[in-house]
Design an enzyme around this catalytic site. Structure first.
Site, PDB file in Angstrom:
ATOM      1  N   GLU A   1       1.811   1.771   7.495  1.00 44.36           N
ATOM      2  CA  GLU A   1       1.691   0.333   7.774  1.00 44.36           C
ATOM      3  C   GLU A   1       1.614   0.029   9.268  1.00 44.36           C
ATOM      4  OE1 GLU A   1       3.604   1.545   5.401  1.00 44.36           O
ATOM      5  OE2 GLU A   1       3.034   0.506   3.570  1.00 44.36           O
TER       6      GLU A   1
ATOM      7  N   GLN B   1       0.433  -3.827   0.606  1.00 45.71           N
ATOM      8  CA  GLN B   1       0.421  -3.651  -0.854  1.00 45.71           C
ATOM      9  C   GLN B   1       1.415  -4.616  -1.524  1.00 45.71           C
ATOM     10  OE1 GLN B   1       1.157   0.388  -2.668  1.00 45.71           O
ATOM     11  NE2 GLN B   1      -1.035   0.089  -3.006  1.00 45.71           N
ATOM     12  N   PHE B   2       2.590  -4.714  -0.959  1.00 49.44           N
ATOM     13  CA  PHE B   2       3.572  -5.739  -1.332  1.00 49.44           C
ATOM     14  C   PHE B   2       4.134  -6.262  -0.015  1.00 49.44           C
ATOM     15  CE2 PHE B   2       3.257  -3.366  -5.201  1.00 49.44           C
ATOM     16  CZ  PHE B   2       3.485  -4.291  -6.216  1.00 49.44           C
TER      17      PHE B   2
ATOM     18  N   ASP C   1       6.928  -6.941   0.821  1.00 46.10           N
ATOM     19  CA  ASP C   1       8.184  -6.257   1.158  1.00 46.10           C
ATOM     20  C   ASP C   1       7.941  -5.102   2.138  1.00 46.10           C
ATOM     21  OD1 ASP C   1      10.026  -7.158  -1.513  1.00 46.10           O
ATOM     22  OD2 ASP C   1       7.863  -7.080  -1.781  1.00 46.10           O
ATOM     23  N   PHE C   2       6.774  -4.470   2.037  1.00 50.35           N
ATOM     24  CA  PHE C   2       6.511  -3.273   2.850  1.00 50.35           C
ATOM     25  C   PHE C   2       6.148  -3.616   4.289  1.00 50.35           C
ATOM     26  CE2 PHE C   2       5.021  -1.348  -1.418  1.00 50.35           C
ATOM     27  CZ  PHE C   2       6.340  -1.221  -1.826  1.00 50.35           C
TER      28      PHE C   2
ATOM     29  N   HIS D   1      10.214  -5.415  -4.361  1.00 56.27           N
ATOM     30  CA  HIS D   1       8.874  -5.854  -4.763  1.00 56.27           C
ATOM     31  C   HIS D   1       8.858  -7.339  -5.108  1.00 56.27           C
ATOM     32  CE1 HIS D   1       8.359  -1.506  -5.285  1.00 56.27           C
ATOM     33  NE2 HIS D   1       7.055  -1.707  -5.269  1.00 56.27           N
TER      34      HIS D   1
END
Ligand SMILES: Cc1ncc(C[n+]2csc(CCOP(=O)(O)OP(=O)(O)O)c2C)c(N)n1
Length: 668
Positions: free
Chosen positions: A407, A429-430, A432-433, A474
């Site tokens: 990331e 992707q989410f 959260d990441f 997530h």
């Protein structure tokens, strides 16, 4: 080989077919930063500059590498690379003004030392966090690869910074994408007080490159001829055959990390040995012995440089200090963006939220011919939410790029693309990441325009939110991490129509935009949406319901909870405001509604403390106090991480509490 062994190896110069003119230029280009640094050490002692990171003894690397590049090839130096700036012939008064925090510098007094870049000189300076430089270089190299312009990019790092995650991510991305970038690692034995032996255990840093499947070389960093000839050869080879290369330059840090901290912890013997390997003194002796440099011409050279330093210092010292001006400061956080309204066409089609995002992205890819999308599994697989399904067929793999799980590096690469004039969208992707890419967003993208007026033309798509029983990693809605950071824009639509138009605007906007997409809305919310490309403005909330008793303010999935509550309670007469964008925030719509209704309730999906509801509440208190008939109410999730089990998640979220809180407020 340890620092002592490196020090005892002799410097042997072999001028090969280099002309005397080139050899003298190499010498002069090393002499200049050395003389500037010596002067800076005096000024530091006199209290005339605030901090100094000495690169004395390492000049051959910065100078040799810079001379190996064409002037239009980007170079990304670190804090000991004054030689890069001087070899690119930046007028010295501008450098001095930069170090004194004056307007003729490169950051209008907003950042210090070497923390700046300049498009004019194709230099991209560091941020304090060191490692992000490497990923940014990846992005610039990617732009060169996409433009097929056969240019190389060079980036520097110290040995200490090779322990950072950014280093490993950047090397991995460069290797996987075969980027034409040369990573120049100056192994000077120490990272602040930490010796290399406590920083890593492989014998050479070059071994780390090999670990990533990358060509790597070791170069004597104190031998200017070796640096210049070897790097010239490799730069040419990278231009012709794009690929990453790691170069480890063996050298030594001759002074303290920065002047104030000293270097008592460095064994005296090492300093003595390395002093004998001084790149300038050795090269001078060689040039003398070869009768290339006469004493006379050396004196002449020195005097000319000293005069240049003196004259330019005088200019910098004479320059007035910066007068703080609030308007100028506030206007320089974002690049100006003239919003171009593209009106929606009349032909409508009912689509889902997820389709609206996909359609908008596709139409923007058609409109901006070089727009690049990057993200994990977004190519053939179409992304975990299938938003980019079929994109590879339409736009090809160069523009629809699967990324490694890196990331940080990908956000840094997006920054590099922007420096090269290419827009990009990164799919997190989410949401959260995003924590794994937090540093470059907060410290690079958000601050770069304010620091040196370089924009970050990047959209980060953030699939977020709860209601899907996906647990703590997530389900978060983490917009508050970004709304509090000046320099970022934050968009959070609740309907397909808004999502489509706002994403188009986010991509047009030259500033960094965090675009939140609530996952629970993806496939549950449908709407008739214009089929063609259109834009919607930032900073304009939408008034979904009009009433007199209370103002409800919300955004994202919570807007739908408020709508459900009002549909159930048709006797409640409320203004319902969907904010749509959180930064910029449509304060006027909020204030004029509250002045009308006299009561306000803010519904937010995120947990309460430190969320945007708190700020909106404070703003209403400050701006509408005389109109209020009750305290402003905030309704939000409880102060726990978000749990997995559906019944726990239900308790966590404010959805079921909202109706009661709304009625309490109405009865106040
Ligand atoms: C993320 C981060 N951690 C720590 C620091 C503090 N710091 C600044 S420079 C430095 C040492 C860097 O060592 P190296 O990469 O070897 O470069 P050198 O200073 O030796 O040229 C440290 C620890 C920082 N600026 N950023």
């Amino acid at each position: 080989m340890n620092n002592e062994e490196n020090a005892t190896s002799e410097i042997t110069f072999n001028k090969k077919d280099l002309s005397s003119k080139t050899l003298l230029l190499l010498y002069k280009n090393m002499l200049k930063p050395r003389l500037i640094e010596e002067k800076m050490l005096i000024l530091l002692r006199q209290g005339k500059i605030s901090k100094w990171f000495a690169g004395i003894g390492q000049e051959a690397i910065a100078v040799g590498v810079t001379m190996a590049l064409d002037k239009d090839e980007y170079i990304l130096p670190m804090h000991r690379n004054l030689g890069v700036f001087t070899t690119r012939e930046i007028p010295l008064y501008r450098l001095f003004a930069q170090w004194q925090g004056k307007a003729s510098g490169f950051t209008k007094g907003r950042d210090r030392s070497f923390h700046f870049g300049s498009q004019e000189f194709n230099i991209v300076g560091m941020i304090s966090h060191l490692g992000p430089q490497l990923g940014v270089a990846d992005g610039i190299a990617l732009a060169n690869l996409l433009k097929r312009n056969n240019k190389a990019t060079v980036v520097f790092s110290g040995d200490g910074a090779t322990s950072e995650g950014d280093f490993h991510e950047a090397l991995n991305v460069a290797a996987v994408w075969k980027l034409p970038v040369i990573f120049c690692i100056e192994n000077n034995g120490y990272g602040l007080s930490t010796p290399s032996s406590e920083q890593f255990v492989c014998e050479h840093i070059a071994d780390k490159g090999i670990g990533y499947g990358m060509e790597a070389h070791i170069i004597d960093g104190n031998n200017i001829i070796e640096v210049y000839t070897k790097v010239s050869e490799l730069v040419q080879s990278v231009r012709e055959n794009p690929r990453p290369i790691l170069l480890e330059f063996k050298t030594f840090r001759m002074r303290g990390h920065e002047e104030a901290s000293g270097n008592k912890y460095v064994p005296k013997k090492l300093l003595e040995l390395w002093a004998k390997k001084d790149p300038l003194v050795n090269f001078q002796s060689y040039l003398r012995a070869e009768s290339i440099l006469s004493e006379e011409s050396e004196v002449e050279m020195k005097e000319a440089i000293m005069k240049d330093i003196h004259d330019n210092l005088e200019i910098a010292f004479k320059e007035d200090i910066i007068e703080p001006n609030l308007t100028i400061e506030l206007n320089d956080v974002y690049q100006d963006f003239v919003y171009l309204e593209v009106s929606p066409n009349a032909k409508l089609k009912e689509i889902r939220f997820v389709d609206a995002i996909s359609e908008s992205l596709k139409q923007s890819m058609e409109k901006h011919k070089d727009l690049v999308i990057m993200g994990q599994d977004i190519a053939e697989y179409g992304g975990v939410f299938k938003i980019t399904e079929g994109f590879v067929k339409l736009f090809g793999k160069e523009r629809v790029r699967n990324t490694p799980i890196c990331e940080s590096s990908i956000i840094e690469a997006a920054m590099g693309l922007s420096i090269s004039g290419i827009k990009s969208v990164m799919e997190m992707q989410f949401s959260d990441f995003v924590t794994s890419g937090f540093n470059p967003i907060i410290n690079y993208l958000a601050k770069v325009y304010y620091r040196w007026n370089q924009n970050a033309d990047v959209v980060v798509r953030m699939p977020c939110g709860a209601g899907v029983g996906a647990g703590p990693f997530h389900s978060q809605t983490n917009e508050a991490w970004f709304t509090k950071t000046p320099g970022l824009k934050v968009v959070y639509p609740a309907f397909p129509y808004d999502a489509k138009g706002l994403l188009a605007t986010a991509i047009n906007d030259p500033n960094p935009v965090l675009f939140f997409e609530h996952k629970a809305l993806y496939r549950s919310i449908r709407q008739e949406v214009p089929t063609d490309y259109y834009t919607l403005p930032f900073g304009k909330a939408s008034l979904l319901k009009v009433g007199n008793e209370v103002t409800i303010i919300s955004y994202g999935a919570a807007v739908h909870w408020a709508l459900e509550t009002l549909e159930k309670n048709i006797d409640i007469s409320a203004d319902l405001i969907d904010l749509r964008t959180l930064q910029p925030l449509d304060e006027e719509t909020i204030f004029s509604s509250v002045r009308k209704t006299g009561k306000a309730i803010i519904l937010q999906e995120d947990s309460l403390f430190g969320g945007i509801a708190s700020d909106i509440s404070a703003m209403i208190m400050e701006q509408c106090f005389e109109y209020l008939d009750a305290p402003v109410k905030r309704v939000a999730s409880i102060e726990t991480p978000i749990p997995f089990a559906i019944q726990l998640e239900k308790q966590y979220l404010p959805k079921d509490r909202f109706e009661a809180e709304l009625k309490l407020l109405l009865n106040y």
